[in-house]
Enzyme design. Sequence first.
Site, PDB file in Angstrom:
ATOM      1  N   LYS A 250      12.454  61.721-118.728  1.00 43.80           N
ATOM      2  CA  LYS A 250      12.251  63.151-119.012  1.00 43.80           C
ATOM      3  C   LYS A 250      13.569  63.721-119.539  1.00 43.80           C
ATOM      4  CE  LYS A 250      10.223  67.378-117.094  1.00 43.80           C
ATOM      5  NZ  LYS A 250      11.032  68.321-117.816  1.00 43.80           N
ATOM      6  N   GLU A 299      11.607  65.517-128.058  1.00 43.20           N
ATOM      7  CA  GLU A 299      12.601  66.343-127.373  1.00 43.20           C
ATOM      8  C   GLU A 299      13.933  66.084-128.075  1.00 43.20           C
ATOM      9  OE1 GLU A 299      11.223  68.015-124.788  1.00 43.20           O
ATOM     10  OE2 GLU A 299      12.989  68.792-123.778  1.00 43.20           O
ATOM     11  N   ARG A 412      -2.071  72.688-118.483  1.00 43.95           N
ATOM     12  CA  ARG A 412      -1.265  71.959-117.507  1.00 43.95           C
ATOM     13  C   ARG A 412      -2.239  71.066-116.747  1.00 43.95           C
ATOM     14  NH1 ARG A 412       3.893  72.812-116.193  1.00 43.95           N
ATOM     15  NH2 ARG A 412       4.046  74.895-117.077  1.00 43.95           N
TER      16      ARG A 412
HETATM   17  P1  ATP Z   1      10.645  72.023-116.557  1.00 43.89           P
HETATM   18  O1  ATP Z   1      10.765  73.473-116.201  1.00 43.89           O
HETATM   19  O2  ATP Z   1      10.290  71.154-115.425  1.00 43.89           O
HETATM   20  O3  ATP Z   1      11.719  71.505-117.431  1.00 43.89           O
HETATM   21  P2  ATP Z   1       8.806  72.952-118.305  1.00 43.89           P
HETATM   22  O4  ATP Z   1       8.213  73.998-117.437  1.00 43.89           O
HETATM   23  O5  ATP Z   1       9.774  73.330-119.342  1.00 43.89           O
HETATM   24  O6  ATP Z   1       9.411  71.856-117.404  1.00 43.89           O
HETATM   25  P3  ATP Z   1       6.664  71.232-118.344  1.00 43.89           P
HETATM   26  O7  ATP Z   1       5.509  71.233-119.220  1.00 43.89           O
HETATM   27  O8  ATP Z   1       6.413  71.531-116.929  1.00 43.89           O
HETATM   28  O9  ATP Z   1       7.685  72.191-119.003  1.00 43.89           O
HETATM   29  O10 ATP Z   1       7.435  69.829-118.411  1.00 43.89           O
HETATM   30  C1  ATP Z   1       7.283  69.118-119.543  1.00 43.89           C
HETATM   31  C2  ATP Z   1       8.445  69.295-120.467  1.00 43.89           C
HETATM   32  O11 ATP Z   1       9.312  68.179-120.411  1.00 43.89           O
HETATM   33  C3  ATP Z   1       7.923  69.288-121.859  1.00 43.89           C
HETATM   34  O12 ATP Z   1       7.728  70.620-122.265  1.00 43.89           O
HETATM   35  C4  ATP Z   1       8.973  68.612-122.689  1.00 43.89           C
HETATM   36  O13 ATP Z   1       9.755  69.615-123.287  1.00 43.89           O
HETATM   37  C5  ATP Z   1       9.836  67.898-121.694  1.00 43.89           C
HETATM   38  N1  ATP Z   1       9.886  66.424-121.856  1.00 43.89           N
HETATM   39  C6  ATP Z   1      11.004  65.688-121.759  1.00 43.89           C
HETATM   40  N2  ATP Z   1      10.764  64.384-121.903  1.00 43.89           N
HETATM   41  C7  ATP Z   1       9.438  64.255-122.102  1.00 43.89           C
HETATM   42  C8  ATP Z   1       8.568  63.147-122.307  1.00 43.89           C
HETATM   43  N3  ATP Z   1       9.012  61.890-122.332  1.00 43.89           N
HETATM   44  N4  ATP Z   1       7.253  63.402-122.461  1.00 43.89           N
HETATM   45  C9  ATP Z   1       6.781  64.666-122.444  1.00 43.89           C
HETATM   46  N5  ATP Z   1       7.555  65.755-122.250  1.00 43.89           N
HETATM   47  C10 ATP Z   1       8.874  65.558-122.079  1.00 43.89           C
END
Ligand code: ATP
Length: 565
Positions: A250, A299, A412
């Site tokens: 991530k 990303e 989500r």
């Molecule tokens: P957080 O606040 O936990 O950073 P978020 O609220 O911004 O997350 P979420 O949808 O909950 O967003 O978490 C997914 C986010 O992680 C995605 O929006 C993307 O930007 C990021 N990300 C990083 N690496 C990856 C990956 N390998 N696959 C998908 N998403 C990824």
Amino acid sequence: MRFLKVAHTFERLEKTSGRLEMTSILAQLFKETSPEEIGKLVYILQGILLPSYYGVDLGLGEKFVMEAISSSTGYSRKEVEDCYKHKGDLGDCAEHFVKNRRQLSLYKEELELLHVYDVMYKIATLSGAGSVQSKIKHFAELLNNAQPLEARYLVRYVLGRLRLGVGDPTILDALSLAKYGDRSWRDALERAYNICADLGLVARTFFESPEKIPSFKVQPFKPLMPALAERLSSPEEIIKKLGCCMVEMKYDGFRMQCHKQGERVEIYSRKLERMTHMFPDVVEEVRSLPYKEIIFEGEALAYNEREDRYYSFQETMHRRRKHGIEEASKEFPLRVFVFDVLYVDGVDFTLKPYKERRAWVEKFSYNVLRASFGAIAENARQVAKLFNSAIKKGLEGIMAKDLNAPYTAGKRKFAWIKLKKSYGKGMDTIDAVIVGYYLGRGARAQFEFGGVLVAVYNDEKDRLETIAKVASGFTEEEMVELKRQLEKITIPKKPNNLASNIEVDFWVEPQIVIEVAYDEITISHLHTAGKGYALRFPRFIQKREDKSLADITTVKEVEELMKGK
Ligand code: ATP
């Protein structure tokens, strides 16, 4: 359709807060709308001219609107300004002055919805020498023909402050209800919306040829609403939920959706704003990909080769703004870790299982564009190993992905599950929107800032509900900066779509999203979130400029967090 009819409906909506009643008021209006009108009416309801990725924003500042009111009604600028100071809403002032005009126009025409939209579009897109004066003139002409109630909404719309409290879910329900008398088309409409982020286009297609809605296809330069991840707090829970899955690193960077068709390339942010100009280095490589058309997501992070480390989203963007794009990209070139492929050469991949899409992800092995690192995990031990290696590399955690799931645009879902190093260690956070703020007292008085009231989103009721007063965690700099921003979006009364039992010193337009840490979630009778959920010891962590109102934590998620998931 007469614009007066629209204005009357807006007035009824403003007086209503129940979602069912709002839906039925809207559906009645939609029933009388032609296919040509419905798309534009939906944009107006959303308070926009076009989706943000078109880059065409409603455009007339307060000063110019006051000038137009003055020139159309015969009152002086000073009188208009005084009225604004007194009422706090220029829409209400316009209504008052139009009702009591000092100067009557010779020839009056009834305002039509399509005409209003077209003039607003012209106002937004006029540019060059003398354009400001002609914008004012066009707007004053609208006011010349307006009834008092129409003037109220014309002014609020052109200022981008319509605030009807009608969210997209209510509009989607009302579309289905207007055409088929029930909500049976709701899911199909929502999917179409999620894969083009253009509710006006979906509404028009639905009214013209409803049969096209279930087979609505992804298209280049229509960004998809991003898929979102659920969270779990251990490798065991992940395996229990998904079984054998793909575990990826991530990355904490800038989420981008890249679209290419022929020579044209566009890059959209997580909020679906067009950001192409910020990433010339990425654009160049996307343009040279061996596909005529492609849409993928990744990303982006700046990479410091000397120290072998990546910069976070904040740092990456800060560098690009401060040092200039060219300089920053030379010093710390970008890497984009591609993690999904959604469309290639006419084929929509969004309904294909992730294992098929991942095979496309793995083709990315270029200079800037690279496949996100991922491996199959069959048991909790393997998930834990990948998690530990992510943490060792300085990353924030892992994303586990269901190999059989489609791309869940705008939702989500457990198709993606994030596991971060902060979970379960009293460092859970939520993303909430600021709805009001307090003036400082005591030591804080010098900053005139005493904290903010924040809300989460209740998607069943399509409204915002308060969950905490956040008064700590801000640095002095952050307080000054936030106060400055909040002053610009102050509104005279509580937002229509907010349920609150609490008063504030100033209400604001709900648009600034912040990340808030807390010790635990309790039930209080002070707040309106769900059953009265409240955060204990809430602390400001950071502003989330990459998130919009649509991305804030929902009441359902708060419930899950409370259960300790
Ligand atoms: P957080 O606040 O936990 O950073 P978020 O609220 O911004 O997350 P979420 O949808 O909950 O967003 O978490 C997914 C986010 O992680 C995605 O929006 C993307 O930007 C990021 N990300 C990083 N690496 C990856 C990956 N390998 N696959 C998908 N998403 C990824």
